[in-house]
Write a protein that holds these residues in place. Sequence first.
Motif, PDB file in Angstrom:
ATOM      1  N   LYS A 259      -5.395  18.069 -33.030  1.00 32.24           N
ATOM      2  CA  LYS A 259      -4.532  17.727 -33.870  1.00 32.24           C
ATOM      3  C   LYS A 259      -3.941  16.449 -33.202  1.00 32.24           C
ATOM      4  O   LYS A 259      -3.516  16.711 -31.897  1.00 32.24           O
ATOM      5  N   VAL A 260      -3.733  15.330 -33.754  1.00 37.25           N
ATOM      6  CA  VAL A 260      -3.308  14.142 -32.957  1.00 37.25           C
ATOM      7  C   VAL A 260      -2.176  13.425 -33.821  1.00 37.25           C
ATOM      8  O   VAL A 260      -2.428  13.245 -35.090  1.00 37.25           O
ATOM      9  N   THR A 261      -1.062  13.138 -33.286  1.00 40.52           N
ATOM     10  CA  THR A 261      -0.094  12.307 -33.885  1.00 40.52           C
ATOM     11  C   THR A 261       0.293  10.936 -33.173  1.00 40.52           C
ATOM     12  O   THR A 261       0.261  11.359 -31.966  1.00 40.52           O
ATOM     13  N   LEU A 262       0.307   9.859 -33.680  1.00 41.79           N
ATOM     14  CA  LEU A 262       0.096   8.712 -33.023  1.00 41.79           C
ATOM     15  C   LEU A 262       1.364   8.009 -33.560  1.00 41.79           C
ATOM     16  O   LEU A 262       1.123   7.698 -34.761  1.00 41.79           O
ATOM     17  N   GLU A 263       2.039   7.386 -32.703  1.00 39.48           N
ATOM     18  CA  GLU A 263       3.048   6.331 -33.180  1.00 39.48           C
ATOM     19  C   GLU A 263       2.768   5.102 -32.341  1.00 39.48           C
ATOM     20  O   GLU A 263       2.883   5.201 -30.949  1.00 39.48           O
ATOM     21  N   LEU A 264       2.523   4.045 -33.208  1.00 37.85           N
ATOM     22  CA  LEU A 264       1.780   2.999 -32.468  1.00 37.85           C
ATOM     23  C   LEU A 264       2.240   1.717 -32.527  1.00 37.85           C
ATOM     24  O   LEU A 264       3.686   1.419 -32.638  1.00 37.85           O
ATOM     25  N   GLY A 265       1.607   0.508 -32.570  1.00 37.01           N
ATOM     26  CA  GLY A 265       2.309  -0.730 -32.434  1.00 37.01           C
ATOM     27  C   GLY A 265       3.022  -1.124 -33.833  1.00 37.01           C
ATOM     28  O   GLY A 265       2.735  -0.735 -34.752  1.00 37.01           O
ATOM     29  N   GLY A 266       3.420  -2.216 -33.707  1.00 37.69           N
ATOM     30  CA  GLY A 266       4.173  -2.795 -35.045  1.00 37.69           C
ATOM     31  C   GLY A 266       4.344  -4.523 -34.999  1.00 37.69           C
ATOM     32  O   GLY A 266       4.278  -5.111 -33.700  1.00 37.69           O
ATOM     33  N   LYS A 267       4.341  -5.253 -35.965  1.00 38.27           N
ATOM     34  CA  LYS A 267       4.765  -6.425 -36.115  1.00 38.27           C
ATOM     35  C   LYS A 267       5.685  -6.443 -37.372  1.00 38.27           C
ATOM     36  O   LYS A 267       5.489  -7.228 -38.413  1.00 38.27           O
ATOM     37  N   SER A 268       6.892  -5.915 -37.242  1.00 42.00           N
ATOM     38  CA  SER A 268       7.691  -5.492 -38.462  1.00 42.00           C
ATOM     39  C   SER A 268       8.161  -6.710 -38.872  1.00 42.00           C
ATOM     40  O   SER A 268       8.982  -7.754 -38.164  1.00 42.00           O
ATOM     41  N   PRO A 269       8.369  -6.810 -40.393  1.00 35.81           N
ATOM     42  CA  PRO A 269       8.795  -7.964 -41.073  1.00 35.81           C
ATOM     43  C   PRO A 269      10.455  -7.705 -41.121  1.00 35.81           C
ATOM     44  O   PRO A 269      10.942  -6.573 -41.514  1.00 35.81           O
ATOM     45  N   SER A 270      11.284  -8.674 -41.064  1.00 32.72           N
ATOM     46  CA  SER A 270      12.629  -8.814 -41.820  1.00 32.72           C
ATOM     47  C   SER A 270      12.592  -9.796 -42.852  1.00 32.72           C
ATOM     48  O   SER A 270      12.126 -10.957 -42.682  1.00 32.72           O
ATOM     49  N   ILE A 271      13.136  -9.510 -43.916  1.00 29.31           N
ATOM     50  CA  ILE A 271      13.181 -10.505 -45.203  1.00 29.31           C
ATOM     51  C   ILE A 271      14.626 -10.700 -45.748  1.00 29.31           C
ATOM     52  O   ILE A 271      15.209  -9.761 -45.838  1.00 29.31           O
ATOM     53  N   ILE A 272      14.713 -11.985 -45.418  1.00 30.73           N
ATOM     54  CA  ILE A 272      16.342 -12.408 -45.987  1.00 30.73           C
ATOM     55  C   ILE A 272      16.160 -12.825 -47.484  1.00 30.73           C
ATOM     56  O   ILE A 272      15.261 -13.772 -47.859  1.00 30.73           O
ATOM     57  N   LEU A 273      16.853 -12.442 -48.189  1.00 31.37           N
ATOM     58  CA  LEU A 273      16.912 -12.606 -49.833  1.00 31.37           C
ATOM     59  C   LEU A 273      17.698 -13.586 -50.140  1.00 31.37           C
ATOM     60  O   LEU A 273      18.664 -13.865 -49.286  1.00 31.37           O
ATOM     61  N   PRO A 274      17.504 -14.393 -50.978  1.00 32.90           N
ATOM     62  CA  PRO A 274      18.423 -15.529 -51.299  1.00 32.90           C
ATOM     63  C   PRO A 274      19.751 -15.198 -51.467  1.00 32.90           C
ATOM     64  O   PRO A 274      20.742 -16.176 -51.278  1.00 32.90           O
ATOM     65  N   ASP A 275      20.205 -14.107 -51.822  1.00 30.73           N
ATOM     66  CA  ASP A 275      21.582 -13.667 -52.015  1.00 30.73           C
ATOM     67  C   ASP A 275      22.247 -13.129 -50.869  1.00 30.73           C
ATOM     68  O   ASP A 275      23.517 -12.281 -50.834  1.00 30.73           O
ATOM     69  N   ALA A 276      21.520 -12.941 -49.602  1.00 31.52           N
ATOM     70  CA  ALA A 276      21.908 -12.182 -48.435  1.00 31.52           C
ATOM     71  C   ALA A 276      23.187 -13.062 -47.866  1.00 31.52           C
ATOM     72  O   ALA A 276      23.522 -14.039 -48.035  1.00 31.52           O
ATOM     73  N   ASP A 277      23.977 -12.219 -47.413  1.00 30.32           N
ATOM     74  CA  ASP A 277      25.502 -12.433 -46.756  1.00 30.32           C
ATOM     75  C   ASP A 277      24.765 -12.891 -45.393  1.00 30.32           C
ATOM     76  O   ASP A 277      24.532 -12.282 -44.331  1.00 30.32           O
ATOM     77  N   LEU A 278      24.724 -14.342 -45.089  1.00 29.34           N
ATOM     78  CA  LEU A 278      24.248 -14.791 -43.769  1.00 29.34           C
ATOM     79  C   LEU A 278      25.346 -14.446 -42.576  1.00 29.34           C
ATOM     80  O   LEU A 278      24.482 -14.396 -41.358  1.00 29.34           O
ATOM     81  N   ASP A 279      26.440 -14.146 -42.728  1.00 23.74           N
ATOM     82  CA  ASP A 279      27.301 -13.738 -41.665  1.00 23.74           C
ATOM     83  C   ASP A 279      26.650 -12.432 -41.014  1.00 23.74           C
ATOM     84  O   ASP A 279      26.783 -12.005 -39.720  1.00 23.74           O
ATOM     85  N   LYS A 280      26.401 -11.913 -41.795  1.00 23.34           N
ATOM     86  CA  LYS A 280      25.903 -10.349 -41.514  1.00 23.34           C
ATOM     87  C   LYS A 280      24.130 -10.268 -41.235  1.00 23.34           C
ATOM     88  O   LYS A 280      23.914  -9.880 -40.114  1.00 23.34           O
ATOM     89  N   ALA A 281      23.535 -11.182 -41.964  1.00 24.53           N
ATOM     90  CA  ALA A 281      21.994 -11.082 -42.026  1.00 24.53           C
ATOM     91  C   ALA A 281      21.467 -11.756 -40.597  1.00 24.53           C
ATOM     92  O   ALA A 281      20.790 -11.630 -39.768  1.00 24.53           O
ATOM     93  N   ILE A 282      22.400 -12.817 -40.249  1.00 23.12           N
ATOM     94  CA  ILE A 282      21.994 -13.562 -38.908  1.00 23.12           C
ATOM     95  C   ILE A 282      22.191 -12.649 -37.576  1.00 23.12           C
ATOM     96  O   ILE A 282      21.134 -12.340 -36.901  1.00 23.12           O
ATOM     97  N   ASP A 283      23.203 -12.041 -37.675  1.00 24.41           N
ATOM     98  CA  ASP A 283      23.388 -11.144 -36.669  1.00 24.41           C
ATOM     99  C   ASP A 283      22.413  -9.885 -36.746  1.00 24.41           C
ATOM    100  O   ASP A 283      21.688  -9.509 -35.562  1.00 24.41           O
ATOM    101  N   GLY A 284      22.192  -9.395 -37.820  1.00 23.44           N
ATOM    102  CA  GLY A 284      21.319  -8.218 -38.043  1.00 23.44           C
ATOM    103  C   GLY A 284      20.099  -8.456 -37.848  1.00 23.44           C
ATOM    104  O   GLY A 284      19.100  -7.553 -36.937  1.00 23.44           O
ATOM    105  N   VAL A 285      19.350  -9.894 -38.050  1.00 27.13           N
ATOM    106  CA  VAL A 285      17.770  -9.996 -37.774  1.00 27.13           C
ATOM    107  C   VAL A 285      17.667 -10.405 -36.338  1.00 27.13           C
ATOM    108  O   VAL A 285      16.670  -9.793 -35.711  1.00 27.13           O
ATOM    109  N   LEU A 286      18.894 -10.776 -35.523  1.00 22.87           N
ATOM    110  CA  LEU A 286      18.929 -10.935 -34.037  1.00 22.87           C
ATOM    111  C   LEU A 286      18.623  -9.639 -33.470  1.00 22.87           C
ATOM    112  O   LEU A 286      18.167  -9.542 -32.425  1.00 22.87           O
ATOM    113  N   PHE A 287      19.732  -8.842 -34.077  1.00 18.06           N
ATOM    114  CA  PHE A 287      19.764  -7.580 -33.272  1.00 18.06           C
ATOM    115  C   PHE A 287      18.609  -6.726 -33.361  1.00 18.06           C
ATOM    116  O   PHE A 287      17.777  -6.146 -32.533  1.00 18.06           O
TER     117      PHE A 287
END
Length: 515
Positions: A259-287
């Motif tokens: 039995k093998v469980t594997l938690e491996l690599g990633g290249k995770s996306p963040s998607i800013i939608l047109p209605d996003a609150d940029l004051d929050k989204a900018i800090d969020g994607v940088l975090f």
Amino acid sequence: MTLEPAEGDVPYHPLYINGEWCDAQEERRFLVTEPATGEPLARVAQASHADVDRAVAAARHAFDKGPWPHTPHYERAHIIHQLAQLVQERSSELAELESRDGGVPIRKTTFNDIPLGLHMIHVFGELARRSPYEPLPWNDFPTVSWNFVWRDPFGVCAQIIPWNYAFCMAVWKIFPALATGNTVVFKPSSLAPLSAIELVRIIDESGLLPRGTVNLITGPGGDVGEYLVGHPKIDKVAFTGSTEVGRKIMGIAAPHIKKVTLELGGKSPSIILPDADLDKAIDGVLFGMFYHAGQLCEAGTRCFVPNSMYDEVIERLVHRTRQLRVGDPLDLATDIGPLISFKQRDTVERYIALGREEGANVVIGGGRPIGEEYERGPFVEPTIFANVKNRSRLAQEEIFGPVFAIIRYDEIGDAIEMANDSIYGLAASVWSEDIQQAIEVAKRLRTGTVGINEHHVLNPYAPFGGHKESGIGREMGVAGMLEYTEPKHIHVDFQRHRSGKIWWDALLPPLDEEA
């Protein structure tokens, strides 16, 4: 903390096998250094194959002959909560050790890593109270019977973790296995093993677990780790690391059908939608990107931005990134510490050069911070690339460093398609004020975790793991606990008379008593 006698000016950490701290065969050792300064932190025993054999034998005996697999689940839960209390008493020391060992900013280890690890231990203790009995629906075919599933512990578990989230990953490997009655042979990374060693030391000093239930071996993954994975007396392997090594782990485990469980690599996306609150989204994607210098498997390393907002988002990302302070991880003012090693810095710098060759534009960073305080450690500036093509290597390959790729899109469907256009599928985030729309986008992303207006927040009640080449199986939550159990169907027949078991007649017709 109680340490073995120092070797020179640094403490020495032996192996932990069958309830005893012991030297490795031939007393082989390796040096652990502080990434930020290059200064020695500790010498650690380097296990041989014979040492692995001893550790596996101890765990095997503890599982086959010992009391832990048969300890009632509610007693195991109580013990786990007691261990959490002992860990909490050392939380400040653990936070400093994690910062020095992994180059992790002290704010992160103090206010996130160690508290999160403690929370996880308590959650696994709570989940351990779940009965291993699971009733099945009523069944009266071919006659009335009582059916249920009983979950057995899997057995001897080999657990291997990387260096980047050392304390928390030690917790989410060891404690679900213990909660479900397994025994463990645990191997931390050679680059940052110290917080995991101290966790095992706390377990040892508590005296709460039977001998051999938890065993610790240390040494290089390419030797010690691979030998452990292929050991015939290991029942289950849980590995966190790169996809490349994960493929190798599967191959080594395959001959024994482990039995093998594997938690491996990633290249995770963040998607800013047109209605996003940029004051929050900018800090969020940088975090999501620069937390721990991007050295997290679920880091949001690709950001998809609408064409209509692209220039504004780039400008605001650059302005906010300029305020980040790179420096000494033990300084509370530091936002980003060093990379784990000079080898890792070489890798990151090759990708920065590659991004330029591919035609993307560096809008901030791209080099090493200047100053005497940065000369002894593998520091890299937080780097943002604009005008990145989603099929470029910069956007497709895991870098494991502070390199952020910003990608344009026209329609939301385009962003989803590009986000899914990856061999990975570990995590993602969606930034929008329209929660219903964000949920619909999240449903269409082929990834194991999606944060809406959030990134990096792990919930130990929830499953964590990846789609595609980001892994197999899950960590944490009920799903993660069940990875350490084998389901057993138990059928209790209520038909008490042979004459009522007419289905047996298909093979054994009733005897002709007159004959």
